[in-house]
Design a protein around this motif. Structure first.
Motif, PDB file in Angstrom:
ATOM      1  N   GLU A 122       0.817  -1.210   0.000  1.00 35.45           N
ATOM      2  CA  GLU A 122       0.000   0.000   0.000  1.00 35.45           C
ATOM      3  C   GLU A 122       0.856   1.267   0.000  1.00 35.45           C
ATOM      4  O   GLU A 122       2.016   1.257   0.400  1.00 35.45           O
ATOM      5  CB  GLU A 122      -0.925   0.039   1.221  1.00 35.45           C
ATOM      6  N   GLN A 123       0.215   2.345  -0.423  1.00 35.59           N
ATOM      7  CA  GLN A 123       0.799   3.682  -0.344  1.00 35.59           C
ATOM      8  C   GLN A 123      -0.176   4.544   0.460  1.00 35.59           C
ATOM      9  O   GLN A 123      -1.391   4.463   0.271  1.00 35.59           O
ATOM     10  CB  GLN A 123       1.003   4.247  -1.752  1.00 35.59           C
ATOM     11  N   PHE A 124       0.327   5.352   1.392  1.00 35.70           N
ATOM     12  CA  PHE A 124      -0.567   6.189   2.198  1.00 35.70           C
ATOM     13  C   PHE A 124       0.153   7.456   2.642  1.00 35.70           C
ATOM     14  O   PHE A 124       1.379   7.571   2.565  1.00 35.70           O
ATOM     15  CB  PHE A 124      -1.076   5.418   3.422  1.00 35.70           C
ATOM     16  N   PRO A 175       6.700  -2.684   1.576  1.00 35.89           N
ATOM     17  CA  PRO A 175       7.166  -3.958   1.012  1.00 35.89           C
ATOM     18  C   PRO A 175       6.293  -5.144   1.436  1.00 35.89           C
ATOM     19  O   PRO A 175       5.578  -5.089   2.441  1.00 35.89           O
ATOM     20  CB  PRO A 175       8.579  -4.100   1.601  1.00 35.89           C
ATOM     21  N   GLU A 176       6.353  -6.197   0.662  1.00 32.51           N
ATOM     22  CA  GLU A 176       5.628  -7.438   0.961  1.00 32.51           C
ATOM     23  C   GLU A 176       6.078  -7.988   2.322  1.00 32.51           C
ATOM     24  O   GLU A 176       7.273  -8.011   2.637  1.00 32.51           O
ATOM     25  CB  GLU A 176       5.905  -8.475  -0.122  1.00 32.51           C
ATOM     26  N   ASP A 199       7.818  -6.611  10.857  1.00 29.37           N
ATOM     27  CA  ASP A 199       7.758  -7.766   9.967  1.00 29.37           C
ATOM     28  C   ASP A 199       6.609  -8.689  10.358  1.00 29.37           C
ATOM     29  O   ASP A 199       6.306  -8.851  11.543  1.00 29.37           O
ATOM     30  CB  ASP A 199       9.084  -8.537  10.033  1.00 29.37           C
ATOM     31  N   GLU A 200       5.996  -9.268   9.356  1.00 32.02           N
ATOM     32  CA  GLU A 200       4.868 -10.176   9.594  1.00 32.02           C
ATOM     33  C   GLU A 200       5.235 -11.303  10.554  1.00 32.02           C
ATOM     34  O   GLU A 200       4.444 -11.691  11.419  1.00 32.02           O
ATOM     35  CB  GLU A 200       4.395 -10.753   8.265  1.00 32.02           C
ATOM     36  N   LYS A 201       6.443 -11.819  10.435  1.00 34.12           N
ATOM     37  CA  LYS A 201       6.857 -12.942  11.279  1.00 34.12           C
ATOM     38  C   LYS A 201       7.051 -12.535  12.740  1.00 34.12           C
ATOM     39  O   LYS A 201       7.094 -13.407  13.633  1.00 34.12           O
ATOM     40  CB  LYS A 201       8.152 -13.559  10.745  1.00 34.12           C
ATOM     41  N   ASP A 202       7.164 -11.232  13.002  1.00 33.88           N
ATOM     42  CA  ASP A 202       7.352 -10.756  14.377  1.00 33.88           C
ATOM     43  C   ASP A 202       6.030 -10.468  15.088  1.00 33.88           C
ATOM     44  O   ASP A 202       6.024 -10.137  16.274  1.00 33.88           O
ATOM     45  CB  ASP A 202       8.223  -9.495  14.396  1.00 33.88           C
ATOM     46  N   ILE A 203       4.923 -10.585  14.365  1.00 36.95           N
ATOM     47  CA  ILE A 203       3.609 -10.348  14.968  1.00 36.95           C
ATOM     48  C   ILE A 203       3.147 -11.613  15.685  1.00 36.95           C
ATOM     49  O   ILE A 203       2.998 -12.666  15.078  1.00 36.95           O
ATOM     50  CB  ILE A 203       2.571  -9.928  13.910  1.00 36.95           C
TER      51      ILE A 203
END
Length: 220
Positions: A122-124, A175-176, A199-203
């Motif tokens: 996304e862009q915001f 980024p993805e 990062d997704e893995k840190d959630i």
């Protein structure tokens, strides 16, 4: 005297046995049934205890895999969450915009809770306290009360200073596998504006409920 009584008792028992020859066998059967019942009861309690123990450990494992109870530290999430609040985290919930996520900050190696603002790809940007995602305004209703308080305290001040994704990260799009997070206490929160993406893995999971203090129980 005693021996005479014993003789009489034996004679009575002998007469009873002569009248009812099945009596000794009946007593043996009753004794055998009693022992058998005691053995079954012992086995039943052992199995019940083992079942309770296994169930207890399974519940602990399920809890570790699906939910956790954690304590909030700091003031970056005021007024949504206060310092020392206890929250319930769902480890299996899918992450969406505006979710409160519990994650590990790789820079400080500490656990934290922040709100998801930007999703992967996304862009915001923010302009005049308004969030724009892909150039479309997205209301942040969860900030209404705290923004009113902030504006009363500081007249004509913006609650969320203007910034764009590229200004603070150098990226045109997220980024993805990365997320951009902000604290609800925007003027003072430490978040992705200074620390970068998470990062997704840190959630670890999504905060679903505040459970303590009890008088402030609230679902999110």
């Amino acid at each position: 005297m005693k021996s005479t009584k014993d003789k009489r008792r034996k004679q009575v028992n002998r007469k009873q046995q002569e009248k009812n020859p099945q009596l000794p066998n009946k007593k043996k059967r009753l004794a055998h049934k009693k022992k058998k019942l005691q053995k079954k009861m012992k086995q039943l309690f052992q199995e019940l205890g083992l079942t309770i123990l296994i169930t207890f450990f399974l519940l602990i494992i399920i809890q570790q895999l699906t939910f956790s109870l954690t304590k909030i530290e700091g003031y970056s999430m005021l007024n949504t969450l206060m310092d020392n609040d206890r929250v319930l985290v769902n480890k299996l919930s899918k992450v969406k915009r505006f979710d409160l996520v519990y994650y590990r900050d790789t820079k400080s190696n500490e656990m934290a809770v922040r709100r998801i603002i930007g999703l992967p790809k996304e862009q915001f940007y923010y302009r005049e306290d308004q969030l724009f995602v892909e150039d479309k305004r997205v209301p942040e209703r969860f900030l209404v009360e705290i923004m009113k308080t902030s504006r009363n305290d500081k007249k004509n001040s913006t609650f969320t200073k203007d910034f764009g994704l590229q200004e603070v990260t150098g990226d045109q799009r997220i980024p993805e596998g990365k997320y951009f997070v902000l604290g609800d206490n925007r003027p003072y929160a430490s978040d992705s504006r200074e620390l970068g993406y998470i990062d997704e893995k840190d959630i670890v999971g999504v905060v679903k409920m505040r459970v303590m203090p009890f008088h402030q129980i609230q679902s999110f």
